[in-house]
Design a protein around this motif. Structure first.
Motif, PDB file in Angstrom:
ATOM      1  N   GLN A   1      41.084  39.215  28.205  1.00 37.56           N
ATOM      2  CA  GLN A   1      41.595  40.059  28.915  1.00 37.56           C
ATOM      3  C   GLN A   1      39.833  41.567  28.855  1.00 37.56           C
ATOM      4  OE1 GLN A   1      44.818  41.815  26.885  1.00 37.56           O
ATOM      5  NE2 GLN A   1      44.551  44.056  28.332  1.00 37.56           N
ATOM      6  N   GLU A   2      39.308  41.609  27.916  1.00 40.72           N
ATOM      7  CA  GLU A   2      38.530  42.298  27.734  1.00 40.72           C
ATOM      8  C   GLU A   2      37.500  42.010  28.093  1.00 40.72           C
ATOM      9  OE1 GLU A   2      37.561  43.879  22.716  1.00 40.72           O
ATOM     10  OE2 GLU A   2      38.587  41.701  23.752  1.00 40.72           O
TER      11      GLU A   2
ATOM     12  N   GLY B   1      40.126  51.806  26.322  1.00 39.12           N
ATOM     13  CA  GLY B   1      41.032  51.012  25.088  1.00 39.12           C
ATOM     14  C   GLY B   1      41.014  50.131  25.973  1.00 39.12           C
ATOM     15  N   GLY B   2      40.876  49.373  24.346  1.00 32.58           N
ATOM     16  CA  GLY B   2      41.050  47.586  24.359  1.00 32.58           C
ATOM     17  C   GLY B   2      40.049  46.920  24.066  1.00 32.58           C
ATOM     18  N   PHE B   3      38.880  47.792  24.495  1.00 34.25           N
ATOM     19  CA  PHE B   3      37.542  46.910  24.861  1.00 34.25           C
ATOM     20  C   PHE B   3      36.230  47.663  23.148  1.00 34.25           C
ATOM     21  CE2 PHE B   3      32.669  46.682  26.379  1.00 34.25           C
ATOM     22  CZ  PHE B   3      32.876  45.428  26.230  1.00 34.25           C
ATOM     23  N   ASP B   4      35.742  47.127  22.926  1.00 37.83           N
ATOM     24  CA  ASP B   4      34.833  47.690  21.998  1.00 37.83           C
ATOM     25  C   ASP B   4      32.896  47.010  22.364  1.00 37.83           C
ATOM     26  OD1 ASP B   4      33.314  48.030  19.791  1.00 37.83           O
ATOM     27  OD2 ASP B   4      34.631  47.377  18.063  1.00 37.83           O
ATOM     28  N   PRO B   5      32.613  48.118  22.589  1.00 37.26           N
ATOM     29  CA  PRO B   5      31.037  47.482  23.689  1.00 37.26           C
ATOM     30  C   PRO B   5      30.411  47.367  21.706  1.00 37.26           C
ATOM     31  CG  PRO B   5      32.012  49.795  23.712  1.00 37.26           C
ATOM     32  CD  PRO B   5      32.866  49.406  23.931  1.00 37.26           C
ATOM     33  N   THR B   6      30.439  47.180  21.179  1.00 35.77           N
ATOM     34  CA  THR B   6      30.046  46.948  20.145  1.00 35.77           C
ATOM     35  C   THR B   6      29.828  45.593  19.812  1.00 35.77           C
ATOM     36  OG1 THR B   6      31.239  47.300  18.698  1.00 35.77           O
ATOM     37  CG2 THR B   6      30.060  49.212  18.623  1.00 35.77           C
TER      38      THR B   6
ATOM     39  N   ARG C   1      37.117  40.399  31.450  1.00 35.50           N
ATOM     40  CA  ARG C   1      37.878  40.856  32.697  1.00 35.50           C
ATOM     41  C   ARG C   1      37.830  42.612  33.339  1.00 35.50           C
ATOM     42  NH1 ARG C   1      36.962  36.678  35.064  1.00 35.50           N
ATOM     43  NH2 ARG C   1      38.451  34.604  33.819  1.00 35.50           N
ATOM     44  N   GLN C   2      38.521  43.648  32.313  1.00 35.44           N
ATOM     45  CA  GLN C   2      38.009  45.173  32.145  1.00 35.44           C
ATOM     46  C   GLN C   2      36.359  45.372  32.377  1.00 35.44           C
ATOM     47  OE1 GLN C   2      39.793  45.477  28.015  1.00 35.44           O
ATOM     48  NE2 GLN C   2      40.310  48.109  29.069  1.00 35.44           N
ATOM     49  N   VAL C   3      35.413  44.773  31.685  1.00 36.89           N
ATOM     50  CA  VAL C   3      34.178  45.242  31.956  1.00 36.89           C
ATOM     51  C   VAL C   3      34.290  44.888  33.375  1.00 36.89           C
ATOM     52  CG1 VAL C   3      32.086  44.737  31.847  1.00 36.89           C
ATOM     53  CG2 VAL C   3      33.816  45.078  29.718  1.00 36.89           C
ATOM     54  N   GLU C   4      34.425  43.107  33.486  1.00 36.84           N
ATOM     55  CA  GLU C   4      34.337  42.921  35.375  1.00 36.84           C
ATOM     56  C   GLU C   4      34.496  43.768  36.082  1.00 36.84           C
ATOM     57  OE1 GLU C   4      36.282  39.252  35.878  1.00 36.84           O
ATOM     58  OE2 GLU C   4      34.174  38.307  36.229  1.00 36.84           O
ATOM     59  N   LYS C   5      36.201  44.032  36.163  1.00 36.57           N
ATOM     60  CA  LYS C   5      36.297  45.220  37.165  1.00 36.57           C
ATOM     61  C   LYS C   5      35.780  46.343  37.198  1.00 36.57           C
ATOM     62  CE  LYS C   5      39.349  48.166  35.111  1.00 36.57           C
ATOM     63  NZ  LYS C   5      41.259  48.649  35.479  1.00 36.57           N
ATOM     64  N   HIS C   6      35.069  46.517  37.166  1.00 36.37           N
ATOM     65  CA  HIS C   6      34.127  47.458  36.521  1.00 36.37           C
ATOM     66  C   HIS C   6      32.562  48.030  36.934  1.00 36.37           C
ATOM     67  CE1 HIS C   6      37.055  51.064  35.008  1.00 36.37           C
ATOM     68  NE2 HIS C   6      37.505  50.080  33.643  1.00 36.37           N
ATOM     69  N   LEU C   7      32.371  46.172  36.927  1.00 36.02           N
ATOM     70  CA  LEU C   7      31.159  45.130  38.147  1.00 36.02           C
ATOM     71  C   LEU C   7      31.392  46.017  38.979  1.00 36.02           C
ATOM     72  CD1 LEU C   7      29.854  43.166  34.886  1.00 36.02           C
ATOM     73  CD2 LEU C   7      28.792  45.205  35.826  1.00 36.02           C
ATOM     74  N   GLY C   8      32.162  45.642  39.644  1.00 35.58           N
ATOM     75  CA  GLY C   8      32.930  45.700  40.814  1.00 35.58           C
ATOM     76  C   GLY C   8      32.831  44.065  42.167  1.00 35.58           C
TER      77      GLY C   8
END
Length: 97
Positions: free
Chosen positions: A15-16, A75-80, A18-25
């Protein structure tokens, strides 16, 4: 020369990711030759092969950092969790170039 990046992300879920992937386009980044992602024993692993290191660095600075930041704001994704990178040159007869 092709450039490989392995990104191990302990504790990161699909899920995390996919959150980043969504913003990559949806557009494939210039210079990306192969992208493989999936669960690992510790969390999530991504393996990318780029045309060269410069293509990866452009993607990292122009898109990846922003996408991770936007996912963190939702929320839900911790980039560290995604801070570990190992990279190496990649070449060989089996590569499609």
């Amino acid at each position: 020369m092709p450039f490989g990046v392995v990104q191990d992300m302990p504790g990161v879920t699909e899920q995390e990711y996919r959150q980043v992937e969504k913003h990559l386009g949806p557009d494939r980044p210039p210079g990306l030759l192969a992208h493989v992602a999936g669960p690992s024993e510790q969390g999530w692993r991504i393996i990318n092969v780029w045309a060269d290191e410069a293509a990866f660095r452009r993607f990292q600075s122009e898109r990846l950092v922003r996408a991770a930041g936007l996912a963190a704001q939702e929320g839900g994704f911790d980039p560290t969790k995604a801070a570990t990178f190992r990279s190496a040159s990649v070449d060989g007869a089996e590569m499609p170039f």
